[in-house]
Design an enzyme around this catalytic site. Sequence first.
Site, mmCIF file in Angstrom:
data_model
loop_
_atom_site.group_PDB
_atom_site.id
_atom_site.type_symbol
_atom_site.label_atom_id
_atom_site.label_comp_id
_atom_site.label_asym_id
_atom_site.label_seq_id
_atom_site.Cartn_x
_atom_site.Cartn_y
_atom_site.Cartn_z
ATOM 1 N N GLU A 72 7.642 -2.798 2.104
ATOM 2 C CA GLU A 72 7.695 -2.566 0.639
ATOM 3 C C GLU A 72 8.852 -1.875 -0.059
ATOM 4 O O GLU A 72 9.148 -2.355 -1.160
ATOM 5 C CB GLU A 72 6.438 -1.996 0.456
ATOM 6 C CG GLU A 72 4.917 -2.870 0.704
ATOM 7 C CD GLU A 72 4.650 -2.843 2.112
ATOM 8 O OE1 GLU A 72 5.446 -2.109 2.878
ATOM 9 O OE2 GLU A 72 3.751 -3.520 2.686
ATOM 10 N N HIS A 141 -7.747 -1.045 1.125
ATOM 11 C CA HIS A 141 -7.617 -2.474 0.298
ATOM 12 C C HIS A 141 -8.323 -2.493 -1.148
ATOM 13 O O HIS A 141 -8.274 -3.574 -1.920
ATOM 14 C CB HIS A 141 -8.187 -3.556 1.144
ATOM 15 C CG HIS A 141 -7.593 -4.081 2.421
ATOM 16 N ND1 HIS A 141 -7.516 -3.305 3.573
ATOM 17 C CD2 HIS A 141 -6.643 -5.008 2.782
ATOM 18 C CE1 HIS A 141 -6.802 -3.959 4.247
ATOM 19 N NE2 HIS A 141 -6.143 -4.942 3.860
#
Lengths: 350, 350, 370, 370
Positions: A72, A141
């Site tokens: 990322e 999540h």
Amino acid sequence: MTRTPPTPPASSTTEITMGAALNQALRDAVAEDPDVVVYGEDVGPLGGVFRVTDGLSREFGADRVFDSPLAESGIIGTAIGMAMYGLRPVVEMQFDAFAYPAFEQLVSHLAKMRNRTRGTVAVPVVVRVPYGGGIGGVEHHSDSSEAYYTHTPGLRVVTPGTPADAYSMLREAIACDDPVVFLEPKRRYWSREAVELPVRTEPMARSVVRRPGDDVTLVAYGPMVETALEAAAAAAEEGRSVEVVDLRQLAPWDDSVVTASVRRTGRAVVVHEASVFGGYGAEVAARVSERCFHHLEAPVLRVGGLDVPYPPPKLEHLHLPGVDRILAAVDRLQWEAGWTSASDAPEVGA
Amino acid sequence: MTRTPPTPPASSTTEITMGAALNQALRDAVAEDPDVVVYGEDVGPLGGVFRVTDGLSREFGADRVFDSPLAESGIIGTAIGMAMYGLRPVVEMQFDAFAYPAFEQLVSHLAKMRNRTRGTVAVPVVVRVPYGGGIGGVEHHSDSSEAYYTHTPGLRVVTPGTPADAYSMLREAIACDDPVVFLEPKRRYWSREAVELPVRTEPMARSVVRRPGDDVTLVAYGPMVETALEAAAAAAEEGRSVEVVDLRQLAPWDDSVVTASVRRTGRAVVVHEASVFGGYGAEVAARVSERCFHHLEAPVLRVGGLDVPYPPPKLEHLHLPGVDRILAAVDRLQWEAGWTSASDAPEVGA
Amino acid sequence: MKHTDERNRPVPPLPSTEPVRLVDRHGLRVSHSFFTAPDHKRLAELHRAMVIGRRFNRQASTLARQGRLAVYPSSTGQEAAQVGGVLALSDQDWLFPTYRDSVALVAHGVDPVETLTLFRGDWHAGYDPHRHRCAPQCTPLATNASHAVGLTYAARRKGRDVAALAIMGDGATSEGDAHEAYNFAAVWNAPVVFLVQNNHWAISVPLRTQTAAPTLAHKAVGYGMRGYHVDGNDAAAVYAVVAHALAEARSGAGPAIVEALTYRVDPHTNSDAPQRYREDAEVAYWVDRDPLTRMEALLRREGVLGDEEETDRILAGYDAEAEKVATAVRERMAGEDELDPASLFSDVYADVPPLLREERQTLVDGLREA
Amino acid sequence: MKHTDERNRPVPPLPSTEPVRLVDRHGLRVSHSFFTAPDHKRLAELHRAMVIGRRFNRQASTLARQGRLAVYPSSTGQEAAQVGGVLALSDQDWLFPTYRDSVALVAHGVDPVETLTLFRGDWHAGYDPHRHRCAPQCTPLATNASHAVGLTYAARRKGRDVAALAIMGDGATSEGDAHEAYNFAAVWNAPVVFLVQNNHWAISVPLRTQTAAPTLAHKAVGYGMRGYHVDGNDAAAVYAVVAHALAEARSGAGPAIVEALTYRVDPHTNSDAPQRYREDAEVAYWVDRDPLTRMEALLRREGVLGDEEETDRILAGYDAEAEKVATAVRERMAGEDELDPASLFSDVYADVPPLLREERQTLVDGLREA
Ligand SMILES: Cc1ncc(C[n+]2csc(CCOP(=O)(O)OP(=O)(O)O)c2C)c(N)n1
Ligand SMILES: Cc1ncc(C[n+]2csc(CCOP(=O)(O)OP(=O)(O)O)c2C)c(N)n1
Ligand SMILES: [Mg+2]
Ligand SMILES: [Mg+2]
């Protein structure tokens, strides 16, 4: 800076999901501006784990829409470099907790590049972040990370609450010369609205009144807009007129719509999924409390997630604000006289 | 869990700096508990760029106090692993912006390990972070990142405002079974106080009244405690009695001291260096506004950094709250009747 | 049919553990099986840039000691690595420097005063990155490397032949961001050369605490990249290797890591205390391998600049130029720049949002009152 | 006097690009110049654990399809890599698994139901890490690797002979955290073996998008570590290589990367759509190289378990055991665990701070009312 003429609108009169609206926004942006590239983890042939980029790599080729290595910080870092040379990258962080590895690039570079260079280097990067819970996701999540970004000057942080806004705001974000953290309320990817695309809603910097009302202002954004509207509808049945404001752009925030509303209603509840403590709602509540002080009939309350790590799927319903908790907070807004300070109750989980 | 008997106290009756107090706290902790290790970038022979670990590696050997590779995520990650096996690592992030590469380890692991494992795995890691500005540092050296951590359940976030607290709170942090983000107000490393070490002040979880007063409550922490006290002294000369509360532990926050104070004074100003928008002060202001609603004579104001990236050294004085801005905010607390909502003025940079 | 386990990736050539050296510390040429030193003109340019760089370092360090810079990270001893790397760039190429690389910036054509804006505390970046094809000096370690990868990617998409040189220190190679940038570059086949200035220290942390790698150039292997290990105090060698790596990268052979073995002779910055962590003898060892001394010896021995008299004249000319740079820096640093407080708000966003307009007003009003 | 440029670091042996293989896909032994397959007893154990693992994967996938698990990342096809790695651990060693490694957990001795707690959504970690010397299943990619390094460091300081196996996927090697962990391990000479299960896909992203390295084992070179490239569908080879690497690490020779070449036969999780990104033929190619088939062939051919009859009996016993595990999982998953809402607040901090006490009270009161 959208330099090519718009392609013929992909028209659609039927109901469309937020996911489909985002997909169409990306498709139109890539089609119209050769400088737009879309990349990240699994956004290519798979179309993203939420299918928001579905079909794009097939349609536009791996030149424009592609998978990148799984890193990322590298994704944001390369996007910054691309933007420095005139591209408009739209990158995806697969889930919001997975944007954390990129935090340094987001805060120390993406947010500051324009400022550091006295405006000579703009970095028009859109960072798409599916955020929030409610989808039964296992740990990591379902975070709501907006407070980390909204406290970072230089980042524009926006989040749509409806499919039409999803389309319009994403187009606007991609055309915007600022870096935009585009928070997508993942549990609302499947929410539907009858809207014809392309649509242009209010500029994203403006909050909008989603439902007018007189008695109390509900301030919500992203995934909570729908919930707030449900709560307002339920309250209406009990004879209470609830105004719902959808913030849309969280930072930099133009508080004028909210403060005007609260000065009129005299009461406010701020709702978000993130943990209440230090959450974005604190900013809203603090600012509204200050700016509407003499208009307030009751303290500004906040309804949000518990101040615990995001719970496992089977317990997330206890964490997430629902209609009941919002209505309970509305009920606590000192509608009767006789309120005393002794009744100070915690505002969380109400 | 401090298992060995204390070594004879290193006594000192003269004035001591905050840096020296921290140094002594580390020395005593390493001496007393064989499980304490101190590591990070340049904390070994150099003694840290601020000399907070001065002399420790010589005194205790590279076994206990040592330099590590230059990788903040690796530092936090290895510290988590060490703590899982019974050590009590005390690690340093050289400047707060340089903790950002470790953000994922801090938020997704350090903060959550106990919770994820139902309490079976504690991770008593202390993350020392020199934070804030005022030292003429070039970009990336003066961030105030507390809001990122205080919005992260599971992290204990503390910051001392005085040398005595620096000693006592660091000892307590190291002995604490929770992960602690220990924010050191770097501009106050050279602040002095006459104190004999070892000293044990109030438990860090409690806010303390640093100066009693009746008219208004100034809420401050870390580097701003000293500034708030100066402001209170200046206000006293003008006949205003200002109470100063030093928060100390920012998260989880026990608001009882502050709310009790504000219920008495009816007025409050929250001060911090960080940008106001979405800063920690928003939480304090929102909570105080809610919980002290009927006691407030005026809106809770916030005085903090501008909502811009931390400015270059020559402009940082415009960013940082000083006595003047605090006093200006105090002056705006509607001491006279006749205030109208039209006079709503922005609270920043006042 | 090809399947997932049939790999066709070649193992890149291993860097030698002996650094590439073309000129030894006495200024004698060393022959190398592959690399050759640049021509005379280039050698002279390299030397000139090093002389200016050395003087600049000294001047800036003095200004820092005098408190006229907030801080200065000197690169004395590393001039060959910086100058050798930068002069190998073509006109359209970009440079991604760190805080350590003022000499590289000056050699790249940035106004010396503008390279010091950051350290003086006037603003964060003193120059226009687009004008100089040069990113702002980067402080968060290794984070500039992926920017370089992204930029060359964008340039290629726009059909421009742009390569980039991303500089980082030995310490920075430990950061995750270095890894991610190397990997993106290799996967994207980006024309980026990562110049690792291994000056043996990361502030007080020695190389052995940083890595157990045979050389930092060996890191390239794990990315399928080429790695080069070069004597960083030999400007000719650095130039030759970086130029080669850039040419290869540009031709589609992919990125490379060039490790330039050098030494930070000065403290990390003016506020560092190197006596706490290293021995004078070590510094002396490296001063003995000074990049300028050896290049001057070569120039003189080989009469690169002409006969002795001419050589003296030209070298004196370099010194004079360097002195002029130093003087200009000193003078232009003497006054105080007028800094407009309102400018704090101008470039946070493309426009000034309401919140910042309010804050600006309050600030300006407050200053007017005071 | 030693100086900073005199390096004595050896170049570690390069991993071969041919994976170590001791048993081929037909179950025939392959001779290797260095590694030998474990003895018969071990081979039997490996097979037994794989049979149970395969059945477990199937059962869990079914539960996920039925909505009785929130999600399940199956490792069908990767049993050899997981079982081979885990069985090589000694009693005191620790395992640092990912979400993919349920089979490894079961082989390591964790109660199968407890490995599913995470995926069922009852809690984040279902087992006591200390009891099983096993960290929680890790979702943020590559972040478990540095935990392993730190843990072994602590154990060494406490005088305990503890090594660790940290598992990660091919995709995870691209993360900065993998790099930092490798580097810390190498510099600290930590007894950690990084087992990279290269199953060729990171969700939909193929290996070629992930890296340009010759093999993932080659990444070891840049850290001065040993790297091993092994047929990950050959349990004997994985076992032999990991056992060797662990023994070396334990003896002070430092950490290693073991790349186990395998394949994710099932979708990434039950909610994945692999038909969007890969071809059936590729899956078929790998099914043809199934780890269980080949081990069974070996056991039968060599009579490892006895004569044919005995072999059939023992293999049927494995199947029965596996069936028992599956049944137990099914049955114990049938009911709903009582989850106490108040428990949300118990383990956020060592004690329950006032703020959380208030929230707990409000929550409990609210539930009582409702
Ligand atoms: C992410 C990050 N961590 C820490 C620092 C603080 N810091 C500044 S320079 C430095 C040492 C860097 O060493 P190296 O990469 O070898 O470069 P050199 O200074 O030797 O040129 C450190 C630790 C930083 N700037 N960024
Ligand atoms: C930091 C981070 N980024 C993204 C993800 C989302 N994600 C989960 S699994 C996965 C693919 C991982 O691939 P690999 O490492 O090869 O392991 P595999 O799933 O193949 O076993 C991704 C992208 C994550 N969990 N963590
Ligand atoms: Mg260095
Ligand atoms: Mg994989």
